[in-house]
Design an enzyme around this catalytic site. Structure first.
Site, PDB file in Angstrom:
ATOM      1  N   CYS A  90     -11.945   3.598 -29.468  1.00 31.48           N
ATOM      2  CA  CYS A  90     -13.271   4.548 -29.512  1.00 31.48           C
ATOM      3  C   CYS A  90     -14.130   4.686 -28.518  1.00 31.48           C
ATOM      4  CB  CYS A  90     -13.607   3.320 -30.747  1.00 31.48           C
ATOM      5  SG  CYS A  90     -12.772   3.933 -32.249  1.00 31.48           S
ATOM      6  N   GLU A  91     -13.066   5.652 -27.365  1.00 26.83           N
ATOM      7  CA  GLU A  91     -14.156   5.843 -25.922  1.00 26.83           C
ATOM      8  C   GLU A  91     -13.893   7.397 -25.464  1.00 26.83           C
ATOM      9  OE1 GLU A  91     -16.127   3.176 -23.445  1.00 26.83           O
ATOM     10  OE2 GLU A  91     -15.321   1.568 -24.516  1.00 26.83           O
ATOM     11  N   GLY A 119       0.475  -1.619  -0.416  1.00 24.31           N
ATOM     12  CA  GLY A 119      -0.321  -0.290  -0.456  1.00 24.31           C
ATOM     13  C   GLY A 119       0.674   1.383   0.074  1.00 24.31           C
ATOM     14  N   GLU A 125       3.286  -6.656   1.956  1.00 20.84           N
ATOM     15  CA  GLU A 125       3.097  -7.495   0.463  1.00 20.84           C
ATOM     16  C   GLU A 125       3.374  -5.434  -0.202  1.00 20.84           C
ATOM     17  OE1 GLU A 125      -0.629  -8.566   0.990  1.00 20.84           O
ATOM     18  OE2 GLU A 125       0.220 -10.097   1.464  1.00 20.84           O
ATOM     19  N   PRO A 126       4.703  -5.217  -0.619  1.00 22.23           N
ATOM     20  CA  PRO A 126       4.778  -3.754  -1.608  1.00 22.23           C
ATOM     21  C   PRO A 126       4.687  -4.154  -3.533  1.00 22.23           C
ATOM     22  CG  PRO A 126       6.995  -4.343  -0.815  1.00 22.23           C
ATOM     23  CD  PRO A 126       6.282  -5.485  -0.647  1.00 22.23           C
ATOM     24  N   GLY A 127       3.331  -3.726  -4.248  1.00 24.18           N
ATOM     25  CA  GLY A 127       3.840  -3.931  -5.250  1.00 24.18           C
ATOM     26  C   GLY A 127       4.107  -2.268  -6.132  1.00 24.18           C
ATOM     27  N   ARG A 128       3.037  -1.587  -5.403  1.00 24.33           N
ATOM     28  CA  ARG A 128       3.442  -0.114  -6.252  1.00 24.33           C
ATOM     29  C   ARG A 128       4.829   0.729  -5.913  1.00 24.33           C
ATOM     30  NH1 ARG A 128      -1.261   3.557  -7.597  1.00 24.33           N
ATOM     31  NH2 ARG A 128      -1.757   2.239  -6.546  1.00 24.33           N
ATOM     32  N   ARG A 161      -5.277   3.305 -15.943  1.00 23.59           N
ATOM     33  CA  ARG A 161      -4.730   4.116 -15.196  1.00 23.59           C
ATOM     34  C   ARG A 161      -6.192   5.085 -14.717  1.00 23.59           C
ATOM     35  NH1 ARG A 161      -1.672   5.350 -11.255  1.00 23.59           N
ATOM     36  NH2 ARG A 161      -2.910   3.952  -9.540  1.00 23.59           N
TER      37      ARG A 161
HETATM   38  N1  LLP Z   1      -1.311  -7.195  -0.448  1.00 21.29           N
HETATM   39  C1  LLP Z   1      -3.403  -6.954  -0.750  1.00 21.29           C
HETATM   40  C2  LLP Z   1      -3.667  -7.779  -0.312  1.00 21.29           C
HETATM   41  C3  LLP Z   1      -3.698  -5.835  -2.065  1.00 21.29           C
HETATM   42  O1  LLP Z   1      -4.794  -6.341  -2.106  1.00 21.29           O
HETATM   43  C4  LLP Z   1      -2.322  -5.011  -2.820  1.00 21.29           C
HETATM   44  C5  LLP Z   1      -2.953  -4.443  -4.155  1.00 21.29           C
HETATM   45  C6  LLP Z   1      -0.982  -5.562  -2.504  1.00 21.29           C
HETATM   46  C7  LLP Z   1      -0.955  -5.924  -1.108  1.00 21.29           C
HETATM   47  C8  LLP Z   1       0.085  -4.581  -3.328  1.00 21.29           C
HETATM   48  O2  LLP Z   1      -0.751  -2.561  -2.854  1.00 21.29           O
HETATM   49  P1  LLP Z   1       0.076  -1.975  -3.526  1.00 21.29           P
HETATM   50  O3  LLP Z   1       1.733  -2.064  -2.699  1.00 21.29           O
HETATM   51  O4  LLP Z   1       0.721  -2.057  -4.607  1.00 21.29           O
HETATM   52  O5  LLP Z   1      -0.148  -0.643  -3.214  1.00 21.29           O
HETATM   53  N2  LLP Z   1      -5.047  -0.692  -9.993  1.00 21.29           N
HETATM   54  C9  LLP Z   1      -5.200   0.048  -8.383  1.00 21.29           C
HETATM   55  C10 LLP Z   1      -4.541  -0.593  -7.404  1.00 21.29           C
HETATM   56  C11 LLP Z   1      -5.044  -2.014  -6.128  1.00 21.29           C
HETATM   57  C12 LLP Z   1      -4.519  -1.906  -5.693  1.00 21.29           C
HETATM   58  C13 LLP Z   1      -4.831  -3.343  -5.283  1.00 21.29           C
HETATM   59  N3  LLP Z   1      -4.454  -4.495  -4.096  1.00 21.29           N
HETATM   60  C14 LLP Z   1      -4.416   0.864  -9.245  1.00 21.29           C
HETATM   61  O6  LLP Z   1      -3.709   1.409 -10.684  1.00 21.29           O
HETATM   62  O7  LLP Z   1      -4.240   2.107  -8.436  1.00 21.29           O
END
Ligand code: LLP
Length: 417
Positions: free
Chosen positions: A342-343, A239, A273-276, A312
């Site tokens: 086309c949107e 997050g 659990e980092p993603g972004r 996004r």
């Molecule tokens: N763990 C869980 C359980 C999650 O649901 C998520 C993201 C993450 C970890 C990773 O979160 P992050 O570190 O990336 O913030 N599509 C949206 C973001 C959706 C996130 C969903 N869950 C966007 O483009 O902003």
């Protein structure tokens, strides 16, 4: 922080000119910086990796195998939300023992696949899911390792579509009922309770919601301990936000300094659990302007990347900075940067003040490394863009550009007529 910057008037990915990448691979093109990915992963490891802590990369942000393999080589685990993501993680060499599995809709097949692969734990989101895991594990003659995902009812102060820890969201079990759930879970023969999981939302730029959520979860952990339920893992979710438009989110180090002392000596192993915050600013989308167009009300730059490549802006109204690959001194003006779909919702930037754009020019859409390619589609029958990794002065394809053939590969067209 990232390694996309101008040297002279030319925008570079590390030491490579985007002009060169555009010429060699075509557009639209996702470009990733290996150094940036490594820097972010290492920052997380340093912050949370002590004492057995696990950094489980959220595959939903970016699931390209080359990126996963790179992160795996740095010790990453995986946070997956489907059988497909688990498959990708394992293929890329991420150990099952560092893989956690969340999501509100796990199917029996997915559960049995994950059990067979010996993942670290299921992050369970409902009563009925817990019962299903118990049943599936029983059939397999196994005990399933489980954490309950609790919903701490905290406002993460982010976009409503990416808030997950509010009572009104579909995620997790209400924290006020959590004790009850744990007691019930303990009685299930094929469930082994080993942890607790929380994740309150994405693109958080403040520390306070993380702290508040953790404090609530720690209160629960202490109540559980008092009832004789001892947990091993505390999964803090992901997050952490990134800079898209001048935000100043804390880094992983600051987050850890604010959270880890709260755990004191509870003997918990931490998972994040980092993603972004790992992939977001490590990738950009390179696109070429096809046409410009002026109407009575608007000025448009029509580019070859659309909402099918990066959804996004269309989906959340998200801001992505867009800069020219060749720096120019043209006057700034208000324009929409739009794609070929086309949107009317197909835009990468709306009413944006930026230097005038000319047909044929290359532009870079920043902050596209997370939830960019992974949310892309073939809408309007547009093949997927290619993906490239840059490392210093070297660059190589990590995904071939999609083809027209790919579009129809899985279709079964027989003799219906
Ligand atoms: N763990 C869980 C359980 C999650 O649901 C998520 C993201 C993450 C970890 C990773 O979160 P992050 O570190 O990336 O913030 N599509 C949206 C973001 C959706 C996130 C969903 N869950 C966007 O483009 O902003």
């Amino acid at each position: 922080m990232h390694y996309f910057s101008y040297k002279g008037d030319d925008l570079h990915a590390e030491d490579v000119r985007f002009e060169e990448l555009g010429r060699e691979y075509g557009t639209p093109l996702y470009v990733y910086s290996k150094r940036t990915l490594l820097r972010h992963m290492r920052a997380y490891k340093k912050a949370f990796g002590g004492g057995g802590g696990i950094v489980s990369f959220a595959l939903k942000a970016n699931s390209n195998g080359a990126i996963l393999r790179l992160l795996a080589s740095e010790g990453a685990g995986a946070d997956v939300v489907s059988g497909g993501e688990l498959f990708r993680a394992l293929k890329a060499g991420i150990p099952a023992g560092k893989t956690v599995y969340a999501g509100v809709g796990k199917t029996a097949d997915e559960i049995s696949y994950a059990l067979k692969k010996n993942i670290l734990m299921f992050n369970v989101e409902s009563d009925e899911e817990l019962e299903k895991i118990n049943r599936v594990a029983g059939l397999a003659g196994r005990r399933a390792p489980v954490a309950l995902r609790v919903n701490p009812d905290i406002d993460p102060m982010t976009h409503p579509y990416i808030s997950t820890g509010l009572e009104k969201n579909k995620f997790g079990l209400p924290i006020k009922d959590a004790l009850e759930f744990y007691v019930r879970a303990l009685k299930m023969k094929n469930i082994e309770i080993i942890g607790v999981h929380e994740h309150i939302g994405s693109q958080l730029t403040e520390l306070a919601p993380f702290r508040e959520a953790l404090e609530k979860v720690l209160t629960l952990i202490d109540r559980l301990r008092d009832s004789g339920i001892k947990l091993k893992y505390l999964d803090l979710g992901g997050g952490l936000g990134i800079r898209y438009d001048g935000e100043k989110p804390p880094g992983p180090g600051t987050l850890a300094k604010n959270l880890l002392p709260l755990l004191k000596d509870r003997g918990l192993t931490v998972i994040v659990e980092p993603g972004r915050s790992i992939a977001g600013n490590a990738g950009v989308l390179l696109t070429r302007c096809l046409y410009t167009k002026k109407t009575a009300r608007k000025r448009f730059a029509i580019v070859d990347a659309g909402m099918n490549d990066l959804i996004r802006p269309a989906l959340y109204g998200s801001y992505h900075e867009i800069i020219p690959v060749r720096r120019n001194r043209r006057a700034r003006m208000k324009m929409d940067v739009v794609g070929p779909i086309c949107e009317s919702g197909d835009f990468l930037a709306a009413d944006r003040f930026m230097p005038g754009v000319k047909a044929g020019e290359l532009l870079c859409v920043l902050g596209a490394g997370a939830y960019g390619f992974s949310m892309s589609s073939n809408y309007n029958s547009r093949p997927h863009p290619a993906e490239v990794m840059v490392d210093g002065g070297r660059h190589w394809l990590i995904r071939k550009r999609g083809t027209y053939r790919d579009l129809i590969r899985s279709e079964l067209v027989g003799s219906e007529l």
